[in-house]
Design a protein around this motif. Structure first.
Motif, PDB file in Angstrom:
ATOM      1  N   TRP A 286      48.333 -11.873 -54.708  1.00 54.57           N
ATOM      2  CA  TRP A 286      46.643 -10.633 -55.476  1.00 54.57           C
ATOM      3  C   TRP A 286      46.863  -9.937 -56.762  1.00 54.57           C
ATOM      4  CZ3 TRP A 286      47.785  -5.687 -56.131  1.00 54.57           C
ATOM      5  CH2 TRP A 286      48.778  -5.037 -55.717  1.00 54.57           C
ATOM      6  N   MET A 315      42.183  -7.834 -61.089  1.00 53.95           N
ATOM      7  CA  MET A 315      42.078  -9.483 -60.598  1.00 53.95           C
ATOM      8  C   MET A 315      40.724  -8.297 -60.029  1.00 53.95           C
ATOM      9  SD  MET A 315      44.809 -10.768 -61.035  1.00 53.95           S
ATOM     10  CE  MET A 315      44.093 -12.401 -59.506  1.00 53.95           C
ATOM     11  N   ILE A 326      38.624 -13.465 -51.638  1.00 54.44           N
ATOM     12  CA  ILE A 326      38.367 -13.561 -53.287  1.00 54.44           C
ATOM     13  C   ILE A 326      37.595 -14.660 -53.427  1.00 54.44           C
ATOM     14  CG2 ILE A 326      40.543 -14.069 -54.848  1.00 54.44           C
ATOM     15  CD1 ILE A 326      42.470 -13.824 -53.659  1.00 54.44           C
ATOM     16  N   LEU A 328      37.236 -17.697 -55.270  1.00 55.81           N
ATOM     17  CA  LEU A 328      37.666 -18.881 -56.395  1.00 55.81           C
ATOM     18  C   LEU A 328      36.817 -19.420 -57.445  1.00 55.81           C
ATOM     19  CD1 LEU A 328      40.300 -20.137 -53.952  1.00 55.81           C
ATOM     20  CD2 LEU A 328      40.767 -18.662 -55.509  1.00 55.81           C
ATOM     21  N   HIS A 412      39.218 -15.980 -61.079  1.00 56.05           N
ATOM     22  CA  HIS A 412      40.734 -16.360 -60.436  1.00 56.05           C
ATOM     23  C   HIS A 412      40.820 -18.218 -60.237  1.00 56.05           C
ATOM     24  CE1 HIS A 412      39.403 -12.513 -58.861  1.00 56.05           C
ATOM     25  NE2 HIS A 412      38.723 -12.096 -59.291  1.00 56.05           N
ATOM     26  N   ASN A 420      52.081 -15.229 -61.783  1.00 58.06           N
ATOM     27  CA  ASN A 420      50.539 -14.820 -61.915  1.00 58.06           C
ATOM     28  C   ASN A 420      49.942 -13.504 -62.882  1.00 58.06           C
ATOM     29  OD1 ASN A 420      52.366 -13.697 -60.644  1.00 58.06           O
ATOM     30  ND2 ASN A 420      50.505 -12.263 -58.769  1.00 58.06           N
ATOM     31  N   ARG A 430      42.741 -15.027 -63.766  1.00 57.02           N
ATOM     32  CA  ARG A 430      43.176 -14.217 -62.958  1.00 57.02           C
ATOM     33  C   ARG A 430      44.073 -15.389 -61.670  1.00 57.02           C
ATOM     34  NH1 ARG A 430      38.128 -10.788 -61.740  1.00 57.02           N
ATOM     35  NH2 ARG A 430      38.273  -8.438 -63.713  1.00 57.02           N
ATOM     36  N   THR A 431      45.243 -15.052 -61.866  1.00 57.84           N
ATOM     37  CA  THR A 431      45.547 -16.279 -60.840  1.00 57.84           C
ATOM     38  C   THR A 431      46.218 -15.817 -59.770  1.00 57.84           C
ATOM     39  OG1 THR A 431      46.931 -16.487 -63.335  1.00 57.84           O
ATOM     40  CG2 THR A 431      48.115 -17.248 -61.469  1.00 57.84           C
ATOM     41  N   HIS A 432      46.293 -16.441 -58.547  1.00 55.80           N
ATOM     42  CA  HIS A 432      46.886 -16.224 -57.227  1.00 55.80           C
ATOM     43  C   HIS A 432      47.865 -17.739 -57.216  1.00 55.80           C
ATOM     44  CE1 HIS A 432      43.836 -13.662 -56.611  1.00 55.80           C
ATOM     45  NE2 HIS A 432      42.896 -14.008 -57.142  1.00 55.80           N
TER      46      HIS A 432
END
Length: 456
Positions: A286, A315, A326, A328, A412, A420, A430-432
């Motif tokens: 997260w 984030m 989230i 995406l 995201h 991340n 914003r990386t998950h």
């Protein structure tokens, strides 16, 4: 007292120095790419030195290469780095897996696929995820540009021997849970620095049951736990993977020694971690480092310090939310962590017969041309394209913002990569981090879902 796997390989390569002090190690294989090698080659020229072992040095192009029109490199710096490596390889007699060649790919894919990566070797590369090759029972680690030059000139490197940390993993992985979830969970539980100062040996029945590709996924992210080294005992699975590959011509002469590469029963480990994966859940990060992750069913944690606060702000998330909340916009299947054939096969099972959600831009980037061709032979490219994924040429791609493949600011991305960090996939991205199966399911559903209910 017995010796660990790491001790056995390390001790065989020490040329000079006492334990506890810097020791001079012989390097069996030096892998290079376009980003961290130019200054090192120039250093040789300035000092009028030759390359000590061009036959043990192999180059590939991966970080900067475009994945749509690979020969149309618009960024001047990227183009300069690529053409410089091509020239340096020619000038110094280095074999290069060049643009468009059958063996081109991400450096940590090319080594294993060609058979250059073998048990018992010392392997270095100017890239932090070199521990990937430790899955074969090699001591493999990332080095800086000045160290790259040192290996160029001497085929050796000064290193201080680390302590030993055993991570024993047992239990059968639940359906829908994968090697990526194992390493993400370990980092989530123990932090991004629990491996600092240690060589990690991943062992146990779970590890022995994994394919080589899954083992590489785990070792790949040892650096995200703070460790330079991640290793696994070579076994029948390892030997069958290596045998017959182009550069594994020494197989018959080497296998007897390879079979001695294991930690003795009475070997001493400075630290031991045990994990039962029987009830492990899919993992999702997260925040802005791999430690900031949760089980799929768990809410995001409360803010405990300024780092958490900064991560939540970056984030655009809040404590108490869950992964399914989230919004995406992108899905990336690729990187040296999860762009192997088995990763794409697993993702294709979820994608087949479905369509990418209208809110999602989804891309698939095979980690090497070998994987791309094998996937296309299986018809995976058709499955992904019919679903609405973009099917790209091999390279590091969206793992890092050094090429045209970047996540837009504030968006995201469900990513199968290994980091991340802020801006890793592009300014404000914003990386998950998730497994390939989780990423594929997210692409279809437009959000994270419990992939255990999708995989049958």
């Amino acid at each position: 007292m017995g010796r660990t796997l790491f001790d056995k390989v390390w001790n065989k390569h020490v040329l000079h120095g006492n334990e506890g002090e810097p020791q001079l190690l012989y390097i069996d294989l030096h892998l290079i790419h376009e980003v961290t090698s130019p200054q090192a080659f120039e250093g040789l020229r300035i000092q009028n030195r030759s390359l000590r072992r061009p036959d043990l040095t192999f180059a590939t192009l991966d970080h900067n290469v475009p994945t749509i029109d690979i020969f149309n490199i618009k960024d001047e710096i990227a183009n300069k780095q690529i053409t410089t490596l091509q020239k340096n390889a020619k000038d110094f007699g280095v074999h290069i897996f060049d643009m468009g060649s059958d063996e081109q790919g991400i450096v940590h894919m090319v080594g294993p696929e060609t058979g250059l990566t073998q048990p018992g070797k010392t392997i270095v590369c100017g890239d932090s995820h070199t521990a990937t090759h430790g899955a074969f029972g090699a001591i493999a680690f990332g080095i800086g540009t000045s160290e790259v030059e040192h290996v160029f000139a001497t085929q050796t490197l000064w290193q201080t021997k680390p302590k030993n940390l055993k991570i024993e993993i047992n239990g059968k992985l639940p359906t829908g849970v994968y090697a990526k979830d194992i390493i993400l969970y370990l980092i989530n539980q123990y932090g991004v620095d629990f491996g600092t100062g240690y060589a990690l040996e991943f062992t146990g029945k779970t590890i022995k049951s994994l394919s080589m590709e899954a083992r590489m996924t785990i070792c790949n992210m040892a650096i995200e736990a703070g460790a330079k080294y991640g290793m696994m005992q070579p076994d029948k699975t390892t030997f069958e993977y290596v045998k017959g590959r182009p550069y594994a011509t020494n197989f018959d002469q080497s296998i007897d020694w390879w079979q001695t590469l294991y930690s003795d029963e009475d070997a001493y480990f400075d630290k031991v971690i045990e994990l039962d994966v029987s009830n492990l859940e899919p993992q999702v990060t997260w925040g802005t480092n791999p430690e900031m992750g949760v089980n799929f069913s768990s809410p995001f944690p409360e803010i405990k310090d300024s780092n958490d606060e900064r991560a939540y702000n970056y984030m655009g998330l809040k404590p108490g939310q869950k992964a399914e909340d989230i919004e995406l916009g992108y899905v990336f299947l690729g990187s040296c962590t999860n762009a192997r054939l088995s990763d794409l096969v697993e993702a294709s099972h979820i994608v087949k017969g479905n369509k990418v959600h209208p809110n999602i831009t989804a891309i698939v980037v095979p980690g090497s041309r070998t994987v791309k061709k094998e996937a296309e032979a299986l018809g995976l490219d058709v499955i992904f394209k019919e679903a609405g994924f973009e099917w790209r040429e091999p390279g590091c791609s969206m793992c890092l913002g050094m090429n045209p493949d970047q996540v837009p600011e504030g968006v995201h991305c469900a990513s199968t990569s290994n980091r991340n960090f802020e801006g890793r996939q592009g300014k404000g991205a914003r990386t998950h981090l998730v497994s390939p199966a989780m990423a594929a399911a997210a692409a279809i559903n437009g959000k994270f879902v419990d992939v255990r209910k999708v995989v049958v």
